[in-house]
Design an enzyme around this catalytic site. Structure first.
Site, mmCIF file in Angstrom:
data_model
loop_
_atom_site.group_PDB
_atom_site.id
_atom_site.type_symbol
_atom_site.label_atom_id
_atom_site.label_comp_id
_atom_site.label_asym_id
_atom_site.label_seq_id
_atom_site.Cartn_x
_atom_site.Cartn_y
_atom_site.Cartn_z
ATOM 1 N N GLN A 1 0.847 -1.214 0.000
ATOM 2 C CA GLN A 1 0.000 0.000 0.000
ATOM 3 C C GLN A 1 0.879 1.258 0.000
ATOM 4 O O GLN A 1 0.552 2.234 -0.671
ATOM 5 C CB GLN A 1 -0.915 0.037 1.235
ATOM 6 C CG GLN A 1 -1.404 -1.302 1.704
ATOM 7 C CD GLN A 1 -2.802 -1.673 1.228
ATOM 8 O OE1 GLN A 1 -3.217 -1.235 0.161
ATOM 9 N NE2 GLN A 1 -3.505 -2.462 1.989
ATOM 10 N N ASP B 1 -5.169 0.098 -7.952
ATOM 11 C CA ASP B 1 -4.908 -0.978 -6.989
ATOM 12 C C ASP B 1 -5.896 -2.095 -7.275
ATOM 13 O O ASP B 1 -6.946 -2.196 -6.645
ATOM 14 C CB ASP B 1 -5.078 -0.442 -5.561
ATOM 15 C CG ASP B 1 -4.979 -1.571 -4.550
ATOM 16 O OD1 ASP B 1 -4.409 -2.629 -4.892
ATOM 17 O OD2 ASP B 1 -5.486 -1.405 -3.428
ATOM 18 N N SER C 1 -7.098 -6.236 -8.262
ATOM 19 C CA SER C 1 -6.781 -7.652 -8.105
ATOM 20 C C SER C 1 -6.175 -8.115 -9.427
ATOM 21 O O SER C 1 -5.870 -7.295 -10.309
ATOM 22 C CB SER C 1 -8.037 -8.434 -7.724
ATOM 23 O OG SER C 1 -9.096 -8.093 -8.591
ATOM 24 N N ASP C 2 -5.998 -9.415 -9.602
ATOM 25 C CA ASP C 2 -5.341 -9.926 -10.803
ATOM 26 C C ASP C 2 -6.299 -9.867 -12.005
ATOM 27 O O ASP C 2 -7.514 -9.762 -11.826
ATOM 28 C CB ASP C 2 -4.851 -11.359 -10.546
ATOM 29 C CG ASP C 2 -3.783 -11.373 -9.463
ATOM 30 O OD1 ASP C 2 -2.983 -10.425 -9.418
ATOM 31 O OD2 ASP C 2 -3.760 -12.324 -8.657
HETATM 32 N N1 SPM Z 1 -5.124 -2.893 -1.323
HETATM 33 C C1 SPM Z 1 -4.579 -4.170 -1.513
HETATM 34 C C2 SPM Z 1 -5.166 -4.839 -2.702
HETATM 35 C C3 SPM Z 1 -4.160 -5.703 -3.370
HETATM 36 N N2 SPM Z 1 -4.195 -5.623 -4.782
HETATM 37 C C4 SPM Z 1 -3.208 -6.412 -5.440
HETATM 38 C C5 SPM Z 1 -3.439 -7.851 -5.214
HETATM 39 C C6 SPM Z 1 -2.586 -8.719 -6.073
HETATM 40 C C7 SPM Z 1 -2.808 -10.139 -5.697
HETATM 41 N N3 SPM Z 1 -2.156 -11.070 -6.561
HETATM 42 C C8 SPM Z 1 -0.765 -11.040 -6.599
HETATM 43 C C9 SPM Z 1 -0.317 -12.001 -7.607
HETATM 44 C C10 SPM Z 1 1.019 -11.639 -8.113
HETATM 45 N N4 SPM Z 1 1.278 -12.357 -9.324
#
Ligand code: SPM
Length: 289
Positions: A65, A158, A160-161
Protein backbone atom coordinates in the site's frame (compact mmCIF):
# COMPACT_ATOMS: atom_id res chain seq x y z
CA UNK A 1 -9.35 -24.63 3.22
CA UNK A 2 -8.00 -27.95 4.50
CA UNK A 3 -7.24 -28.89 8.09
CA UNK A 4 -7.01 -25.27 9.23
CA UNK A 5 -4.86 -24.09 6.30
CA UNK A 6 -5.93 -21.77 3.46
CA UNK A 7 -4.06 -22.47 0.21
CA UNK A 8 -3.86 -20.07 -2.71
CA UNK A 9 -3.83 -21.88 -6.05
CA UNK A 10 -3.86 -19.80 -9.24
CA UNK A 11 -3.19 -19.92 -12.99
CA UNK A 12 -0.83 -16.93 -12.75
CA UNK A 13 1.60 -18.83 -10.50
CA UNK A 14 1.43 -22.41 -11.80
CA UNK A 15 2.99 -25.24 -9.82
CA UNK A 16 3.27 -23.37 -6.57
CA UNK A 17 1.05 -22.57 -3.62
CA UNK A 18 1.08 -20.17 -0.73
CA UNK A 19 -0.64 -21.36 2.46
CA UNK A 20 -1.69 -19.52 5.60
CA UNK A 21 -2.59 -21.19 8.87
CA UNK A 22 -6.06 -20.05 9.93
CA UNK A 23 -7.52 -19.51 13.40
CA UNK A 24 -10.98 -18.50 12.26
CA UNK A 25 -12.96 -17.69 9.12
CA UNK A 26 -14.45 -14.28 9.92
CA UNK A 27 -16.31 -13.84 6.62
CA UNK A 28 -17.11 -16.13 3.70
CA UNK A 29 -19.61 -14.70 1.21
CA UNK A 30 -20.25 -14.03 -2.45
CA UNK A 31 -20.91 -10.57 -3.84
CA UNK A 32 -22.38 -10.18 -7.34
CA UNK A 33 -18.83 -10.04 -8.69
CA UNK A 34 -16.63 -12.36 -6.62
CA UNK A 35 -16.17 -14.43 -3.49
CA UNK A 36 -14.99 -12.48 -0.44
CA UNK A 37 -13.30 -14.05 2.57
CA UNK A 38 -11.66 -12.56 5.63
CA UNK A 39 -9.49 -14.95 7.60
CA UNK A 40 -7.99 -14.50 11.02
CA UNK A 41 -4.64 -16.22 10.48
CA UNK A 42 -2.34 -17.65 13.08
CA UNK A 43 0.83 -15.72 12.15
CA UNK A 44 -0.09 -13.10 9.54
CA UNK A 45 -2.94 -11.11 11.03
CA UNK A 46 -6.20 -10.79 9.15
CA UNK A 47 -6.19 -11.70 5.47
CA UNK A 48 -8.54 -10.48 2.72
CA UNK A 49 -9.11 -13.10 0.02
CA UNK A 50 -10.98 -12.37 -3.25
CA UNK A 51 -11.89 -15.29 -5.53
CA UNK A 52 -9.39 -17.43 -3.62
CA UNK A 53 -6.46 -14.98 -4.06
CA UNK A 54 -4.69 -13.22 -1.17
CA UNK A 55 -5.14 -9.45 -1.52
CA UNK A 56 -3.51 -8.37 1.71
CA UNK A 57 -2.58 -9.57 5.17
CA UNK A 58 -2.03 -7.56 8.34
CA UNK A 59 1.54 -8.87 8.36
CA UNK A 60 2.85 -7.17 5.20
CA UNK A 61 0.08 -5.04 3.61
CA UNK A 62 1.93 -1.81 4.44
CA UNK A 63 4.67 -2.65 1.95
CA UNK A 64 2.32 -2.84 -1.05
CA UNK A 65 0.00 0.00 0.00
CA UNK A 66 2.86 2.42 0.74
CA UNK A 67 4.78 1.64 -2.44
CA UNK A 68 1.86 1.82 -4.90
CA UNK A 69 1.00 5.18 -3.30
CA UNK A 70 4.31 6.90 -2.59
CA UNK A 71 6.23 5.86 -5.72
CA UNK A 72 3.91 7.94 -7.94
CA UNK A 73 3.12 10.62 -5.34
CA UNK A 74 6.79 11.35 -4.68
CA UNK A 75 7.63 11.25 -8.41
CA UNK A 76 5.14 14.07 -9.04
CA UNK A 77 6.20 17.65 -8.18
CA UNK A 78 2.73 18.68 -6.95
CA UNK A 79 0.18 15.84 -6.61
CA UNK A 80 -2.94 17.77 -5.53
CA UNK A 81 -5.77 15.60 -6.86
CA UNK A 82 -5.47 11.81 -6.83
CA UNK A 83 -7.72 9.09 -8.27
CA UNK A 84 -7.62 5.55 -6.85
CA UNK A 85 -9.22 2.80 -8.92
CA UNK A 86 -10.00 -0.38 -6.96
CA UNK A 87 -8.43 -0.58 -3.53
CA UNK A 88 -11.70 -1.56 -1.83
CA UNK A 89 -9.98 -2.47 1.43
CA UNK A 90 -9.02 1.21 1.96
CA UNK A 91 -5.30 0.64 2.53
CA UNK A 92 -4.14 2.72 -0.44
CA UNK A 93 -6.52 5.55 0.54
CA UNK A 94 -5.04 5.40 4.05
CA UNK A 95 -1.57 6.02 2.57
CA UNK A 96 -2.46 8.59 -0.12
CA UNK A 97 -4.21 10.96 2.32
CA UNK A 98 -0.99 11.08 4.40
CA UNK A 99 0.89 13.02 1.68
CA UNK A 100 0.86 16.66 2.81
CA UNK A 101 0.48 18.02 -0.76
CA UNK A 102 -2.57 15.91 -1.60
CA UNK A 103 -5.75 17.97 -1.24
CA UNK A 104 -8.40 15.70 -2.71
CA UNK A 105 -8.71 11.95 -3.26
CA UNK A 106 -11.42 10.30 -5.36
CA UNK A 107 -11.72 6.53 -5.18
CA UNK A 108 -13.73 4.28 -7.50
CA UNK A 109 -14.25 0.69 -6.31
CA UNK A 110 -16.47 -1.68 -8.24
CA UNK A 111 -17.59 -3.93 -5.37
CA UNK A 112 -19.46 -2.55 -2.35
CA UNK A 113 -19.03 -5.99 -0.77
CA UNK A 114 -15.25 -5.51 -0.45
CA UNK A 115 -15.70 -2.09 1.18
CA UNK A 116 -18.26 -3.52 3.62
CA UNK A 117 -16.03 -6.49 4.47
CA UNK A 118 -13.11 -4.19 5.15
CA UNK A 119 -15.16 -1.76 7.25
CA UNK A 120 -16.33 -4.66 9.40
CA UNK A 121 -13.16 -6.73 9.69
CA UNK A 122 -10.12 -4.68 8.57
CA UNK A 123 -10.35 -1.36 10.47
CA UNK A 124 -6.62 -0.64 10.07
CA UNK A 125 -7.15 -0.38 6.33
CA UNK A 126 -10.73 0.89 6.00
CA UNK A 127 -9.83 3.87 8.21
CA UNK A 128 -8.60 5.40 4.92
CA UNK A 129 -12.21 5.94 3.85
CA UNK A 130 -13.00 8.19 6.82
CA UNK A 131 -10.53 10.94 5.95
CA UNK A 132 -11.97 14.37 4.98
CA UNK A 133 -9.88 14.41 1.76
CA UNK A 134 -11.71 11.26 0.53
CA UNK A 135 -14.73 10.72 -1.75
CA UNK A 136 -15.65 7.10 -2.54
CA UNK A 137 -17.80 6.01 -5.50
CA UNK A 138 -19.02 2.47 -6.04
CA UNK A 139 -18.88 1.96 -9.79
CA UNK A 140 -16.80 0.48 -12.61
CA UNK A 141 -13.38 2.18 -12.72
CA UNK A 142 -12.93 1.57 -16.45
CA UNK A 143 -16.23 3.32 -17.26
CA UNK A 144 -15.46 6.14 -14.80
CA UNK A 145 -12.12 6.78 -16.48
CA UNK A 146 -13.79 7.27 -19.87
CA UNK A 147 -15.94 10.08 -18.45
CA UNK A 148 -13.17 12.25 -16.90
CA UNK A 149 -10.72 14.44 -18.76
CA UNK A 150 -7.64 16.33 -17.53
CA UNK A 151 -8.76 16.11 -13.92
CA UNK A 152 -6.14 14.21 -11.88
CA UNK A 153 -2.45 14.62 -11.09
CA UNK A 154 -1.94 10.98 -10.11
CA UNK A 155 -3.99 7.85 -10.89
CA UNK A 156 -3.31 4.72 -8.83
CA UNK A 157 -4.83 1.42 -9.93
CA UNK A 158 -4.91 -0.98 -6.99
CA UNK A 159 -6.50 -3.96 -8.69
CA UNK A 160 -6.78 -7.65 -8.11
CA UNK A 161 -5.34 -9.93 -10.80
CA UNK A 162 -6.61 -9.78 -14.40
CA UNK A 163 -8.82 -12.88 -14.06
CA UNK A 164 -12.15 -11.55 -12.79
CA UNK A 165 -13.62 -8.07 -12.19
CA UNK A 166 -10.27 -6.28 -12.74
CA UNK A 167 -9.57 -7.63 -16.24
CA UNK A 168 -10.37 -4.37 -18.07
CA UNK A 169 -7.78 -2.51 -15.96
CA UNK A 170 -4.90 -4.38 -17.62
CA UNK A 171 -5.56 -3.57 -21.30
CA UNK A 172 -4.05 -0.94 -23.60
CA UNK A 173 -7.36 0.97 -23.79
CA UNK A 174 -7.19 1.54 -20.04
CA UNK A 175 -3.79 3.25 -20.34
CA UNK A 176 -5.23 5.42 -23.12
CA UNK A 177 -8.20 6.42 -20.91
CA UNK A 178 -5.93 7.14 -17.92
CA UNK A 179 -3.80 9.39 -20.09
CA UNK A 180 -6.79 11.54 -21.02
CA UNK A 181 -7.97 11.70 -17.38
CA UNK A 182 -4.63 13.20 -16.30
CA UNK A 183 -3.68 16.84 -15.97
CA UNK A 184 -0.48 17.92 -17.80
CA UNK A 185 2.56 16.26 -16.16
CA UNK A 186 0.34 13.59 -14.59
CA UNK A 187 1.50 10.15 -13.44
CA UNK A 188 -0.15 6.72 -13.35
CA UNK A 189 0.84 3.72 -11.24
CA UNK A 190 -0.79 0.31 -11.67
CA UNK A 191 -0.46 -3.00 -9.84
CA UNK A 192 2.08 -4.70 -12.09
CA UNK A 193 2.16 -8.39 -11.09
CA UNK A 194 5.54 -10.15 -10.88
CA UNK A 195 8.29 -10.90 -13.37
CA UNK A 196 8.89 -14.32 -11.81
CA UNK A 197 5.60 -15.93 -12.85
CA UNK A 198 3.88 -13.40 -15.15
CA UNK A 199 6.59 -11.89 -17.36
CA UNK A 200 4.19 -12.00 -20.32
CA UNK A 201 1.71 -9.80 -18.42
CA UNK A 202 4.39 -7.43 -17.14
CA UNK A 203 5.79 -7.12 -20.67
CA UNK A 204 2.34 -6.38 -22.10
CA UNK A 205 1.48 -3.77 -19.44
CA UNK A 206 4.81 -1.96 -19.79
CA UNK A 207 4.57 -1.98 -23.57
CA UNK A 208 0.91 -0.78 -23.50
CA UNK A 209 1.86 1.99 -21.08
CA UNK A 210 4.79 3.12 -23.22
CA UNK A 211 2.49 3.46 -26.23
CA UNK A 212 0.59 6.24 -24.43
CA UNK A 213 3.12 7.77 -22.02
CA UNK A 214 6.41 9.40 -23.04
CA UNK A 215 8.02 8.00 -19.86
CA UNK A 216 7.41 4.45 -18.57
CA UNK A 217 9.06 2.64 -15.67
CA UNK A 218 8.75 -0.63 -13.76
CA UNK A 219 9.45 -0.92 -10.04
CA UNK A 220 8.90 -3.62 -7.46
CA UNK A 221 8.55 -4.28 -3.76
CA UNK A 222 8.80 -7.22 -1.43
CA UNK A 223 5.46 -8.62 -0.19
CA UNK A 224 6.05 -12.04 1.42
CA UNK A 225 2.43 -13.22 1.22
CA UNK A 226 2.11 -12.65 -2.56
CA UNK A 227 3.28 -15.47 -4.87
CA UNK A 228 7.11 -15.23 -5.26
CA UNK A 229 7.17 -12.67 -2.44
CA UNK A 230 7.32 -9.82 -4.90
CA UNK A 231 4.94 -7.46 -6.69
CA UNK A 232 5.62 -4.90 -9.38
CA UNK A 233 4.27 -1.50 -10.35
CA UNK A 234 3.92 -0.07 -13.86
CA UNK A 235 4.40 3.70 -13.88
CA UNK A 236 3.79 6.16 -16.69
CA UNK A 237 4.31 9.92 -16.80
CA UNK A 238 3.22 12.62 -19.22
CA UNK A 239 6.47 14.44 -18.44
CA UNK A 240 9.09 13.25 -20.96
CA UNK A 241 11.90 14.61 -18.75
CA UNK A 242 10.99 12.75 -15.57
CA UNK A 243 13.51 10.45 -13.91
CA UNK A 244 11.38 8.14 -11.77
CA UNK A 245 14.45 7.02 -9.79
CA UNK A 246 14.96 10.54 -8.52
CA UNK A 247 12.02 11.48 -6.26
CA UNK A 248 10.62 15.03 -6.66
CA UNK A 249 9.63 15.02 -3.04
CA UNK A 250 11.93 13.84 -0.25
CA UNK A 251 10.32 13.93 3.19
CA UNK A 252 12.06 15.26 6.28
CA UNK A 253 12.46 12.84 9.18
CA UNK A 254 9.68 14.72 11.03
CA UNK A 255 7.35 14.25 8.05
CA UNK A 256 8.32 10.55 7.83
CA UNK A 257 7.59 10.09 11.51
CA UNK A 258 4.23 11.84 11.24
CA UNK A 259 3.17 9.72 8.25
CA UNK A 260 4.16 6.50 10.04
CA UNK A 261 5.75 4.97 6.92
CA UNK A 262 7.14 1.51 7.60
CA UNK A 263 8.49 0.48 4.19
CA UNK A 264 8.81 3.51 1.89
CA UNK A 265 11.76 5.86 2.18
CA UNK A 266 13.99 7.76 -0.24
CA UNK A 267 16.51 4.91 -0.65
CA UNK A 268 13.77 2.33 -1.15
CA UNK A 269 12.23 4.62 -3.80
CA UNK A 270 15.49 4.74 -5.77
CA UNK A 271 16.19 1.02 -5.36
CA UNK A 272 12.69 -0.04 -6.44
CA UNK A 273 13.52 0.92 -10.06
CA UNK A 274 16.80 -1.05 -10.19
CA UNK A 275 15.90 -4.05 -12.34
CA UNK A 276 17.73 -7.39 -12.54
CA UNK A 277 19.48 -7.98 -15.87
CA UNK A 278 16.94 -10.46 -17.30
CA UNK A 279 14.10 -8.00 -16.56
CA UNK A 280 16.04 -5.04 -17.92
CA UNK A 281 16.70 -6.93 -21.17
CA UNK A 282 13.05 -7.84 -21.59
CA UNK A 283 11.60 -4.40 -20.76
CA UNK A 284 14.32 -2.03 -21.98
CA UNK A 285 12.67 -1.35 -25.38
CA UNK A 286 9.83 0.34 -23.49
CA UNK A 287 11.61 1.97 -20.56
CA UNK A 288 13.12 5.42 -20.63
CA UNK A 289 16.88 5.23 -21.05
N1 SPM B 1 -5.12 -2.89 -1.32
C1 SPM B 1 -4.58 -4.17 -1.51
C2 SPM B 1 -5.17 -4.84 -2.70
C3 SPM B 1 -4.16 -5.70 -3.37
N2 SPM B 1 -4.20 -5.62 -4.78
C4 SPM B 1 -3.21 -6.41 -5.44
C5 SPM B 1 -3.44 -7.85 -5.21
C6 SPM B 1 -2.59 -8.72 -6.07
C7 SPM B 1 -2.81 -10.14 -5.70
N3 SPM B 1 -2.16 -11.07 -6.56
C8 SPM B 1 -0.77 -11.04 -6.60
C9 SPM B 1 -0.32 -12.00 -7.61
C10 SPM B 1 1.02 -11.64 -8.11
N4 SPM B 1 1.28 -12.36 -9.32
Amino acid sequence: MKKGWFSEIGNLWPGMVQSLQVNEVLLDEKSELQSIQVLDTKHHGRALILDGVIQCTGFDEFSYQEMISFLPLCSHPNPRKVLIIGGGDGGVAREVVKHPGVQEVVQVEIDQGVVDASKKHLPNMSCGFDHPKMTLHIEDGFAYMGQHHQEFDVIITDSSDPEGPAESLFGEKYFELMKSALRPGGIVCSQGETVWTCMHLVHKMVSDCSRHFPSTAYAYASVPTYPTGQIGFVLGSLDPKIDFRDPSKVFTSEEMEKMDLKYYNENVHRAAFALPTFVQKKLSPFLKK
